[in-house]
Each structure stands twice: as C-alpha cells, then as structure tokens.
Design an enzyme around this catalytic site. Structure first.
Site, mmCIF file in Angstrom:
data_model
loop_
_atom_site.group_PDB
_atom_site.id
_atom_site.type_symbol
_atom_site.label_atom_id
_atom_site.label_comp_id
_atom_site.label_asym_id
_atom_site.label_seq_id
_atom_site.Cartn_x
_atom_site.Cartn_y
_atom_site.Cartn_z
ATOM 1 N N ARG A 172 35.203 -31.934 -18.846
ATOM 2 C CA ARG A 172 34.606 -30.924 -18.996
ATOM 3 C C ARG A 172 36.504 -30.094 -19.184
ATOM 4 N NH1 ARG A 172 35.107 -26.609 -13.944
ATOM 5 N NH2 ARG A 172 37.019 -26.410 -14.079
ATOM 6 N N TYR A 206 41.456 -19.987 -13.920
ATOM 7 C CA TYR A 206 40.694 -20.883 -13.312
ATOM 8 C C TYR A 206 40.341 -22.309 -13.849
ATOM 9 C CZ TYR A 206 36.046 -23.311 -11.798
ATOM 10 O OH TYR A 206 36.075 -24.009 -11.972
ATOM 11 N N ASP A 263 32.987 -24.395 -18.477
ATOM 12 C CA ASP A 263 32.536 -23.527 -17.794
ATOM 13 C C ASP A 263 33.519 -22.300 -17.742
ATOM 14 O OD1 ASP A 263 32.380 -22.108 -15.198
ATOM 15 O OD2 ASP A 263 32.857 -23.996 -13.510
ATOM 16 N N HIS A 313 32.535 -19.701 -15.994
ATOM 17 C CA HIS A 313 33.181 -18.931 -14.379
ATOM 18 C C HIS A 313 32.809 -17.231 -14.724
ATOM 19 C CE1 HIS A 313 35.134 -19.721 -10.702
ATOM 20 N NE2 HIS A 313 34.768 -21.354 -11.020
ATOM 21 N N GLU A 362 28.779 -23.798 -19.213
ATOM 22 C CA GLU A 362 28.697 -23.040 -17.585
ATOM 23 C C GLU A 362 29.005 -21.427 -17.043
ATOM 24 O OE1 GLU A 362 30.359 -25.980 -15.161
ATOM 25 O OE2 GLU A 362 30.196 -24.421 -12.773
ATOM 26 N N GLU A 404 26.020 -22.371 -9.483
ATOM 27 C CA GLU A 404 27.143 -23.148 -8.214
ATOM 28 C C GLU A 404 26.633 -22.140 -7.235
ATOM 29 O OE1 GLU A 404 30.454 -23.685 -10.046
ATOM 30 O OE2 GLU A 404 31.105 -21.970 -9.326
ATOM 31 N N ARG A 414 22.548 -25.919 -11.439
ATOM 32 C CA ARG A 414 24.330 -26.313 -11.314
ATOM 33 C C ARG A 414 24.327 -26.666 -9.742
ATOM 34 N NH1 ARG A 414 27.761 -28.518 -11.767
ATOM 35 N NH2 ARG A 414 29.809 -27.819 -11.604
ATOM 36 N N GLU A 441 28.814 -33.366 -11.523
ATOM 37 C CA GLU A 441 30.394 -33.098 -11.482
ATOM 38 C C GLU A 441 31.018 -33.658 -10.407
ATOM 39 O OE1 GLU A 441 30.781 -29.036 -9.971
ATOM 40 O OE2 GLU A 441 32.917 -28.502 -11.380
ATOM 41 N N TRP A 462 36.259 -13.677 -10.878
ATOM 42 C CA TRP A 462 37.023 -14.734 -11.116
ATOM 43 C C TRP A 462 36.313 -15.887 -11.521
ATOM 44 C CZ3 TRP A 462 36.928 -19.471 -8.400
ATOM 45 C CH2 TRP A 462 37.920 -20.161 -8.385
#
Ligand code: EZ4
Ligand code: CO
Length: 413
Positions: A151, A163, A221, A223, A247, A273, A294, A350, A413
């Site tokens: 990643r 992040y 990602d 996010h 992602e 996630e 995820r 992951e 975030w």
C-alpha cells in the site's frame, strides 16, 4: 449439552501495550479457553462495558458449542441491531466460541471452516513517505521484509499531517509511525485539501511504477475523503498505474454513490472497514459496485457473520480484503487468517505488524513466509493471552485524529 462445554467464566480484559486492546476470554466448565477481539479504536471502553454489563451475564451456563444460536440470541435479542459497539461485542463472543470449538475438536480453526483452500494468505504492507525518496525507502524496506504487495500513502504538499504517512510530525509533536491513534485526552487534528491531494497522488504512482516495475501489486487508501465525482476522477487518473485496489474512495454510507464512481473508472474498488453488517454491502455487492470487501472479523460480528458476507460477495466475483491494521488485536488477526485460508474468494490480507509489547501480551503461532501469512496448526486460533504481561500495561485514553479543511470545517478523516 454435556455440562463440560457450558461457559463457566466470562472475562473482559483491557490492556494497552503499544495501544489499547479489549479481549474477551471465555472458559468452559472443562477449562477450555476461547479468546475474542473486541477492540474498537478510540471507543474501547464502550465495548468493554457492553460485554461486561450486558453480555457476560447472558453467557454463563450457555453451551459453548452453540455458535449460531448464540450469535442470533445476541443480535436479535438486543432488539437494537447493528452499530460498531454491538457488532464488535458480538464478534468477540463469536470468535471466542469458534476458538473453543476448534480446541475441543483438536484442530486449527480453519479446518472447521472447510479446510485450507491455499498455502497461505497474500499480505500487503503499508509503505509511506513524506516525499518520493522516503517512500521508495519504505517500499524497499517492506520488500526486504518479504511483502509481495504494497500500500502506498504519501504526504501532500501544503498539508501538515495526512493519514497513513509514517515519520511525519503530528499536531501533538509525536511521531506518527504506523499507529494513527494517539494517546491524548482529546483527538489530535490534521488538515486536508482534496484538490491538492488529487493533483499530487497520480504523479506519486507514476514514480513508483517507474522505479519498481509493472508486476508489484500496489494499493491505495482514500480514507473516505472524496465525493463520488472526485473519486471517479482519481480512479481514472490512476488507471495507467494498474492498482490492485483503491480503498474507501467515498464515505459509502450512501452505497448508491459508488454507481457514479464505477461508471467512470476500471480501477478496482475496496470498501467496508467501517461497516458492521451485510446490510452495509447490500447494494454494493448486488450491483457489483466494488471488487473487495474490507470488513474486519472484529467489527462485523465475527467469523460467523463475515463468512456470510463473503459468501454473498462470492456470488458476484467479489473477493475478500480483510482489514488488518494494528487496532485489530492478534486475536482478531488470527481469526482473519483462518478465514483467509479457508474461503474460496480470498483476495488479499492487510498486515500492519504489531509491536514487540503487543506480541508479548498475545503469544501467536502465525507465520509470514514469502509474502504469505499462515495461522499455524495449533488447535483453535493459535493465540494465548499472557495476563502477567498484559497487567503491566494499563488502559490509556487514545483517539484517532479529526480532520479539518483550511477554513476549519470538519472533514472525513
Ligand atoms: O484508519 O484501522 O486500511 N486501513 C485503515 C486503518 C484505519 C484504522 C482506524 O482505526 O484505514 O489504518
Ligand atoms: Co483503510
């Protein structure tokens, strides 16, 4: 029921070696011990209370063998369905019961899930850098450690802390490292500007492809920070660099938003996630709007529930990409690895790697060889909890950061 498999004790264990972890420990009358991960990053004590105050009294005396019945009893019996706290609590019970059942059977848990479908689970690691040279060093470091998929996250010019980027200084002055939650009494703050990000990221991937070639699977990602049209734009811009996945490109509470993203890009999409039930995936899976699921075992109601989500996804050629950051404890990671090995529609796992203190509290049997994770052959999950080590690390409040735009507006975030 033979009385020997009745649950005798229910313990909720909170420890904070490198970070906070909540663990459920069930013990049967015969003394068989099962562990479940109940860690919810930044809201740990709410799950500990849910388990201690509202679940533990219901479990004592129940037959540990009745996994599906216990799952339904806790899910439907609560009346107030879903939500991260409830589903993390149910997950902890579910995983602990699977651990017990496998130990009684004398088999590693994956054998009860259908046996191995592969030799190991391909893992991806988190490379990052504040600039391209630092990112290259981080990628090389991960390749040296044996990772075969990477990643890629980077700083964005003009933004202080972003992040996923290790070694940057955070707003509290602490080094970010790989652990985004910081031990502060109020959340740290980071800053964000989506246009700067969108301008910067494609060039980073171009540099990485030029340096490391076309073979290496690369992931990224987003996010949850983009709108659907921004996500579509990024997906399209990244197509030349052949990502394994992009992602969390949008917040995805609005599943229909992914229709727009999908219409514009062939970059594979991974989401989930922060989801906690199959209902969060209903439109995404049925309309084939994503390529990877995820969810973590820990945040989705356990092995029982995640298996059902992945079986649903399998009918649409959607694969697994089980969440495995440091806030999933080694118990939650072990549960993921047993699922990874057994399911047919495995995609990737992951793997962020826990610190030495965490590995001292949670003794583990998993292996990481040639880029593949394997849960080991010990009966059950293959994880034991060291009370003496755990007791030296008291809970400390810790929060994930909060994100703000330049004008002060709170952003995802
Ligand atoms: O920010 O687990 O893909 N991995 C991630 C993680 C999450 C944390 C939040 O607790 O997005 O790093
Ligand atoms: Co993520």
């Amino acid at each position: 029921m033979t009385t020997g498999t009745a649950i005798r004790t229910v313990e909720v264990l909170v420890t904070s070696p490198d970070r906070n972890f909540v663990t459920l420990r069930l013990t049967t009358e015969d003394g068989v011990v099962g562990l479940g991960d109940a860690t919810l990053n930044g809201r740990e004590l709410s799950v500990a209370s849910y388990l201690k105050d509202h679940v533990a009294p219901l479990l004592v005396g129940r037959d540990a063998h009745r996994i599906e019945d216990t799952w339904q009893y806790l899910y439907r019996g609560a009346y107030w369905r879903r939500g991260p706290v409830t589903m993390a609590a149910i997950a902890a019970v579910d995983v602990a019961l699977w651990d017990i059942k496998a130990k009684i059977a004398g088999l590693p848990l994956y054998q009860l899930l259908g046996g191995a479908s592969r030799t190991g689970a391909l893992a991806y690691g988190h490379a990052s850098g504040r600039d391209v040279p630092e990112l290259f060093d981080s990628i090389r470091h991960h390749l040296d450690e044996g990772f075969r998929a990477i990643r890629v996250q980077t700083s964005v010019p003009g933004l202080d802390a972003v992040y996923g980027v290790a070694a940057q200084r955070t707003s509290t002055g602490a080094r970010y490292d790989y652990e985004p939650a910081q031990r502060t009494v109020v959340p740290a703050e980071e800053d964000w500007d989506t246009r700067s990000y969108l301008r910067h990221v494609p060039g980073v991937f171009e540099a990485v492809r030029n340096e490391f070639g076309p073979e290496l699977p690369l992931l990224h990602d987003g996010h949850h920070r983009m709108t659907p049209i921004q996500a579509a734009k990024l997906g399209k811009a990244l197509e030349p660099y052949d990502l394994f996945w992009l992602e969390d490109c949008t917040p995805a509470e609005n599943q229909e938003a992914l229709r727009l993203v999908r219409r514009h890009t062939t970059t594979p999409l991974a989401i989930g996630e922060v989801f906690n039930t199959v209902w969060d995936y209903q439109t995404l899976v049925r309309e084939q709007l994503i390529d990877y699921v995820r969810s973590a075992v820990t945040h989705t109601g356990g092995i029982t529930a995640l298996r059902k989500i992945l079986d649903f996804a399998a009918q649409y050629q959607i694969k697994s990409g089980i969440h495995g950051p440091t806030d999933i404890s080694p118990v939650g990671m072990a549960a993921a690895l047993h699922l990874d090995l057994a399911i047919h529609n495995f995609g990737i796992q992951e793997y962020m790697q826990h610190g030495a203190r965490t590995n001292e509290v949670f003794q583990q049997t998993f292996t990481f060889t040639d880029g593949l994770l394997h849960p080991g052959e010990q009966p059950g999950l293959g994880v034991t909890y060291d009370d003496a080590a755990a007791d030296t690390y008291e809970y400390q409040p810790a929060y994930l950061p909060v994100n703000r735009l330049k004008d002060g507006t709170v952003h995802d975030w």
